[in-house]
Design a protein around this motif. Structure first.
Motif, PDB file in Angstrom:
ATOM      1  N   SER A  83      12.893   0.259  -2.056  1.00 47.14           N
ATOM      2  CA  SER A  83      12.771   1.480  -1.259  1.00 47.14           C
ATOM      3  C   SER A  83      11.488   2.242  -1.587  1.00 47.14           C
ATOM      4  O   SER A  83      10.909   2.888  -0.710  1.00 47.14           O
ATOM      5  N   HIS A  84      11.034   2.182  -2.843  1.00 45.72           N
ATOM      6  CA  HIS A  84       9.773   2.828  -3.211  1.00 45.72           C
ATOM      7  C   HIS A  84       8.607   2.190  -2.455  1.00 45.72           C
ATOM      8  O   HIS A  84       7.714   2.891  -1.973  1.00 45.72           O
ATOM      9  N   VAL A  85       8.619   0.885  -2.371  1.00 45.52           N
ATOM     10  CA  VAL A  85       7.537   0.174  -1.684  1.00 45.52           C
ATOM     11  C   VAL A  85       7.596   0.468  -0.191  1.00 45.52           C
ATOM     12  O   VAL A  85       6.568   0.736   0.450  1.00 45.52           O
ATOM     13  N   GLN A  86       8.786   0.427   0.376  1.00 41.58           N
ATOM     14  CA  GLN A  86       8.936   0.690   1.806  1.00 41.58           C
ATOM     15  C   GLN A  86       8.458   2.094   2.158  1.00 41.58           C
ATOM     16  O   GLN A  86       7.743   2.294   3.145  1.00 41.58           O
ATOM     17  N   ALA A  87       8.838   3.086   1.357  1.00 37.48           N
ATOM     18  CA  ALA A  87       8.421   4.466   1.623  1.00 37.48           C
ATOM     19  C   ALA A  87       6.911   4.612   1.520  1.00 37.48           C
ATOM     20  O   ALA A  87       6.284   5.333   2.318  1.00 37.48           O
ATOM     21  N   THR A  88       6.300   3.922   0.565  1.00 39.95           N
ATOM     22  CA  THR A  88       4.847   4.007   0.400  1.00 39.95           C
ATOM     23  C   THR A  88       4.127   3.409   1.604  1.00 39.95           C
ATOM     24  O   THR A  88       3.127   3.946   2.084  1.00 39.95           O
ATOM     25  N   VAL A  89       4.644   2.296   2.107  1.00 44.20           N
ATOM     26  CA  VAL A  89       4.051   1.679   3.293  1.00 44.20           C
ATOM     27  C   VAL A  89       4.173   2.619   4.498  1.00 44.20           C
ATOM     28  O   VAL A  89       3.205   2.828   5.245  1.00 44.20           O
ATOM     29  N   VAL A  90       5.326   3.197   4.695  1.00 43.28           N
ATOM     30  CA  VAL A  90       5.524   4.092   5.837  1.00 43.28           C
ATOM     31  C   VAL A  90       4.602   5.304   5.736  1.00 43.28           C
ATOM     32  O   VAL A  90       3.960   5.699   6.731  1.00 43.28           O
ATOM     33  N   CYS A  91       4.491   5.907   4.561  1.00 44.26           N
ATOM     34  CA  CYS A  91       3.582   7.047   4.386  1.00 44.26           C
ATOM     35  C   CYS A  91       2.137   6.627   4.631  1.00 44.26           C
ATOM     36  O   CYS A  91       1.359   7.358   5.256  1.00 44.26           O
ATOM     37  N   GLY A  92       1.768   5.459   4.132  1.00 44.47           N
ATOM     38  CA  GLY A  92       0.396   4.985   4.323  1.00 44.47           C
ATOM     39  C   GLY A  92       0.060   4.752   5.775  1.00 44.47           C
ATOM     40  O   GLY A  92      -1.005   5.156   6.266  1.00 44.47           O
ATOM     41  N   ARG A  93       0.952   4.087   6.498  1.00 47.30           N
ATOM     42  CA  ARG A  93       0.713   3.840   7.928  1.00 47.30           C
ATOM     43  C   ARG A  93       0.657   5.141   8.715  1.00 47.30           C
ATOM     44  O   ARG A  93      -0.179   5.316   9.606  1.00 47.30           O
ATOM     45  N   THR A  94       1.559   6.063   8.396  1.00 45.19           N
ATOM     46  CA  THR A  94       1.638   7.317   9.146  1.00 45.19           C
ATOM     47  C   THR A  94       0.393   8.168   8.954  1.00 45.19           C
ATOM     48  O   THR A  94      -0.083   8.821   9.898  1.00 45.19           O
ATOM     49  N   HIS A  95      -0.184   8.136   7.752  1.00 46.71           N
ATOM     50  CA  HIS A  95      -1.280   9.050   7.432  1.00 46.71           C
ATOM     51  C   HIS A  95      -2.620   8.344   7.221  1.00 46.71           C
ATOM     52  O   HIS A  95      -3.562   8.951   6.713  1.00 46.71           O
TER      53      HIS A  95
END
Length: 537
Positions: A83-95
């Motif tokens: 979940s840490h990796v998934q959240a980091t990917v989502v934040c990175g793509r979004t911003h």
């Protein structure tokens, strides 16, 4: 009139750079805010964090890439679950912030934690050192689930503690991270009997550019093919864990290490070794480490000394192997002995760093398909290896199982017809020696051109070398499939296009990108500066 247009264009360019700089800072700030709201604070290390420098340096194996001039990440996420990796990917793509991922840190060009370009777009590092679980299951076949942040030594130790009849055919250095090793292919002392590490991967868990967790089925056949030797960790997503088939080994194996100096006939013996080593029984591997005026012949034989001696006396009498050279032990003990030397214990394989890990170094590689003449070896030993600034050459023989697999079975294409791989490597103690030491590697590589593979001149991706070519990944520049072919076909030959097609399937907007990542085919070019977009719908 013309001067007015030029002035207006200049003002537009200046204002564009100002906007980009302002936007980049804003996107970086919003990315960090997103992370702070999405993952535990104790695993997020920003540049302002007191521990940032030590966390960044924790698995850096080459001080060349840890200087004031190093282009460093915005932050490091020391993830401990998916979940840490998934959240980091989502934040990175979004911003609009890209991600790089590291497992053990042995990446030869440091691209898992730094950028080679000063004008790189903002990026963060996902550090998988916390993903270290190894779960061995006995059965037919015996398997293991191993996390990308585990070291080869940790994997080997876990296997050896379950059974002395099981092994895994991966690399020699126990501090190498599993994730990077498998994603480049991975070979070691068992390659002639059991092939590549990547040949034995049967499943994997990958976080894609949308933040979804995929396995071998849901990621698709082409992508699963691609991550097994096609630089999966840096191009197609973040591989968290791998399921691998283990291989059978006898309860007793034999190792030897025999140094031969030039005065003792090293030139003639190495010349003969080129033809003998790839044709020996598959259970026997004899490699060469040439440094100074000495060639060290290191061997692993899957059997006893009594069985080994007749083979060596009939097939390679020039080496002069006798009973005094033999050391019998189990396979796990042989891993420690070959890399760490006499006196090493299997518990030493659990150390995540080893003596010599963090020294300045530079390397590149070649593949040899026709034996190099004796007079060339004479020049290599008496000139190149005799210089004060000289490094070493490592020769790993192929043949056997690695050659019996087709070039298209995995992205790793260096199979049938290869006699051996050559690694050129140099080390030094201070930054002031870099020019001379890297120059030796570069100049020897140039000298070897007529004597190694051609069209393309092949190279091994796990011995990554940016001098072979690189993607442009900073500023307002672009990267392209055609530009990628310059270096990509050296590593992958004809498989490079299929890798680029797999990339287009799973990451068509090229979110996971570095200086030698696989570009997606089909797009003429990919703009480097990522704006705030959402391609998950």
């Amino acid at each position: 009139m013309a001067s007015s247009r030029i002035m207006a264009l200049a003002m537009l360019i200046i204002s564009s750079f100002f906007f980009l700089s302002t936007y980049t800072q804003a996107s970086s700030d919003s990315f960090l805010q997103c992370l702070s709201a999405s993952i535990p604070n104790q695993i997020l290390f920003t540049r302002s964090s007191p521990s940032f420098a030590s966390v960044l340096a924790s698995s850096v194996r080459n001080p060349r890439f840890l200087t004031a001039a190093t282009v460093k990440p915005l932050c490091i996420v020391t993830a401990t679950n998916a979940s840490h990796v998934q959240a980091t990917v989502v934040c990175g793509r979004t911003h609009g912030v890209r991600l790089r991922v590291r497992s053990g840190g042995h990446d030869y060009e440091g691209l898992s934690y730094r950028s080679a370009r000063a004008d790189a777009t903002p990026f963060a590092v996902v550090d998988l050192a916390g993903f270290r679980s190894v779960r061995v299951t006995r059965g037919t076949p015996a398997t293991a689930w191993v996390d990308s942040g585990a070291t080869l030594g940790e994997l080997y130790y876990a296997i050896g503690k379950v059974s002395d009849r099981l092994a895994f055919p991966a690399g020699l250095c126990p501090t190498v991270g599993v994730g990077g090793h498998l994603s480049g292919g991975g070979f070691g002392m068992l390659l002639r009997r059991h092939g590549l590490a990547a040949d034995h991967v049967v499943d994997a868990l990958l976080v894609n550019a949308e933040g979804r967790l995929l396995n071998s089925t849901t990621m698709g056949r082409d992508v699963f093919w691609a991550i097994r030797g096609g630089a999966g960790g840096g191009s197609f997503g973040i591989v968290l864990s791998w399921r691998v088939n283990l291989v059978a080994v006898p309860p007793k194996v034999t190792v030897f290490n025999i140094p031969k100096s030039v005065q003792q006939g090293a030139i003639d013996i190495v010349t003969k070794w080129q033809e003998v080593a790839p044709a020996l029984p598959d259970e026997l591997l004899v490699r060469v480490v040439a440094q100074g005026q000495v060639a060290n012949f290191q061997s692993l034989y899957l059997g006893t000394c009594d069985a080994l001696l007749p083979v060596m006396s009939s097939r390679f009498p020039e080496l002069g192997v006798d009973r005094t050279h033999c050391k019998e032990m189990n396979w796990l003990q042989s891993v420690a002995n070959i890399f760490l030397g006499d006196g090493a214990t299997v518990e030493d394989l659990l150390k995540r760093t080893a003596s010599g890990d963090a020294v300045f170094n530079k390397a590149t590689s070649d593949y040899v398909r026709q034996a190099i003449p004796r007079d060339i070896w004479a020049q290599i030993f008496t000139s190149w290896l005799a210089r004060p600034t000289a490094g070493l050459m490592i020769l790993d023989p192929y043949g056997g199982k690695i050659a019996s697999v087709s070039e298209s079975e995995t992205p790793f294409p260096h199979r049938k017809g290869v006699l051996y791989n050559v690694q050129y490597m140099n080390f030094w103690g201070s930054a002031g020696e870099e020019a001379a030491r890297t120059g030796w590697v570069r100049d020897l590589y140039t000298f070897m051109a007529p004597h190694v593979s051609k069209n393309p001149r092949e190279a091994y991706v796990n011995y990554k070398d940016l001098s072979l070519g690189e993607n442009i990944v900073g500023g307002g520049n672009v990267t392209s499939f055609e530009a990628g072919r310059v270096w990509g076909e050296k590593y992958y030959k004809g498989n490079f296009r299929r890798l680029a097609m797999a990339k287009a399937q799973i990451d068509p907007n090229d979110y996971f990108r570095n200086e030698q990542s696989i570009p997606p085919v089909g797009n003429q070019f990919i703009l480097t500066n990522v704006t705030r977009v959402d391609h998950t719908a």
